[in-house]
Design a protein around this motif. Structure first.
Motif, PDB file in Angstrom:
ATOM      1  N   GLY A 125       0.812  -1.206   0.000  1.00 37.30           N
ATOM      2  CA  GLY A 125       0.000   0.000   0.000  1.00 37.30           C
ATOM      3  C   GLY A 125       0.839   1.247   0.000  1.00 37.30           C
ATOM      4  N   SER A 159      -3.470   4.342   2.073  1.00 33.80           N
ATOM      5  CA  SER A 159      -4.159   3.182   1.488  1.00 33.80           C
ATOM      6  C   SER A 159      -4.928   2.514   2.617  1.00 33.80           C
ATOM      7  CB  SER A 159      -3.160   2.206   0.860  1.00 33.80           C
ATOM      8  OG  SER A 159      -2.566   2.748  -0.288  1.00 33.80           O
ATOM      9  N   VAL A 172      -0.224  -0.822   4.619  1.00 39.01           N
ATOM     10  CA  VAL A 172      -1.677  -0.696   4.490  1.00 39.01           C
ATOM     11  C   VAL A 172      -2.260  -0.272   5.841  1.00 39.01           C
ATOM     12  CG1 VAL A 172      -3.836  -1.866   3.911  1.00 39.01           C
ATOM     13  CG2 VAL A 172      -1.729  -2.456   2.681  1.00 39.01           C
TER      14      VAL A 172
END
Length: 261
Positions: free
Chosen positions: A81, A86, A109
């Protein structure tokens, strides 16, 4: 990527891809690399493609608001990510990500429950060599765990931030019968809100018997909020930094309490 055209007379070459002495065909490596997968796209549908065993799936900044959790399909999946931006947000999904394959990597992420009840954000079972790195987790459900791994060996969880905002007790990282895990350089905050909040729990179905599971884990360099505990079985040959044990250096911050069983 452009390569000199070496075989433009070959019948196997599409001349629409070869112009001006340059070869515009996509190389084998390029065909396996995909960038910019955004919130309008299903991560699960892409992970079903076995090509992600060989090249990362890159996530753009954005928010995936999910009502059904993602899941792994192939050994060697690799998802990267854009860090904090993200974001995967639960909208009734629990677990948010399920892993049952080996060598899965999730990096950069952000996971948030969005105020919904989420008992597990990442859940893995019988999956070896899983790596969770540089991710952030924010959740508020009591008796839950941000990361829950069961019967997973040789896993690495590092450089993550886990924040619990609920009022009862919950767990940051829960490892059940996992061998040879490395839990390193994480910031685990808020799990002390309940009477038995646990930052890292090295749990064993066999009550710590080394003849079963939950052995040889290292818990090092973690910052645990005040009264947050690190729980481990004394017979598991772990290195957790409990300075009350002979030969153990202080590996985690001073706020970390230790619960041996």
């Amino acid at each position: 990527m452009k390569f000199p055209a070496k075989d433009i007379k070959s019948p196997n070459v599409d001349f629409r891809e070869v112009q001006g002495g340059l070869d515009y065909r996509v190389s084998e490596l390029e065909s396996r690399v995909h960038y910019g997968w955004g919130p309008d796209n299903s991560i699960t549908s892409k992970l079903a493609n076995p090509r992600y065993r060989e090249a990362p799936l890159y996530l753009t900044p954005g928010t995936w608001d999910i009502s059904a959790g993602f899941e792994s399909f192939n050994d060697g999946e690799h998802v990267v990510g854009s860090g904090y931006y993200s974001t995967i947000q639960a909208n009734g999904a629990s677990p948010m990500w399920t892993i049952t394959n080996d060598r899965v990597v999730i990096r950069g992420v952000r996971f948030t429950d969005g105020g919904a009840a989420v008992t597990r954000m990442i859940s893995a079972s019988s999956a070896d060599y899983v790596t969770i790195e540089s991710c952030s987790f924010s959740f508020s459900t009591t008796s839950a765990a941000a990361i829950y791994l069961s019967d997973c060996d040789n896993v690495t969880i590092k450089n993550c931030t886990i924040t619990y905002t609920g009022s009862g007790a919950s767990t940051g990282i829960y490892l059940l019968d996992c061998n040879n895990a490395m839990i390193e350089n994480n910031r685990i905050l808020g799990v002390d809100r309940g009477s038995s909040g646990i930052a890292v729990n090295l749990d064993s179905r066999g009550t710590g018997s080394p003849s079963t599971r939950c052995n040889d884990c290292i818990v090092s360099g973690n910052h645990v909020s005040s009264s947050g505990s690190i729980r481990y079985n004394t017979s598991g040959n772990h290195l957790v930094g409990d300075s009350s044990v002979s030969g153990h250096a202080k590996l985690n911050n001073v706020s970390a309490a230790f619960v041996a069983y």
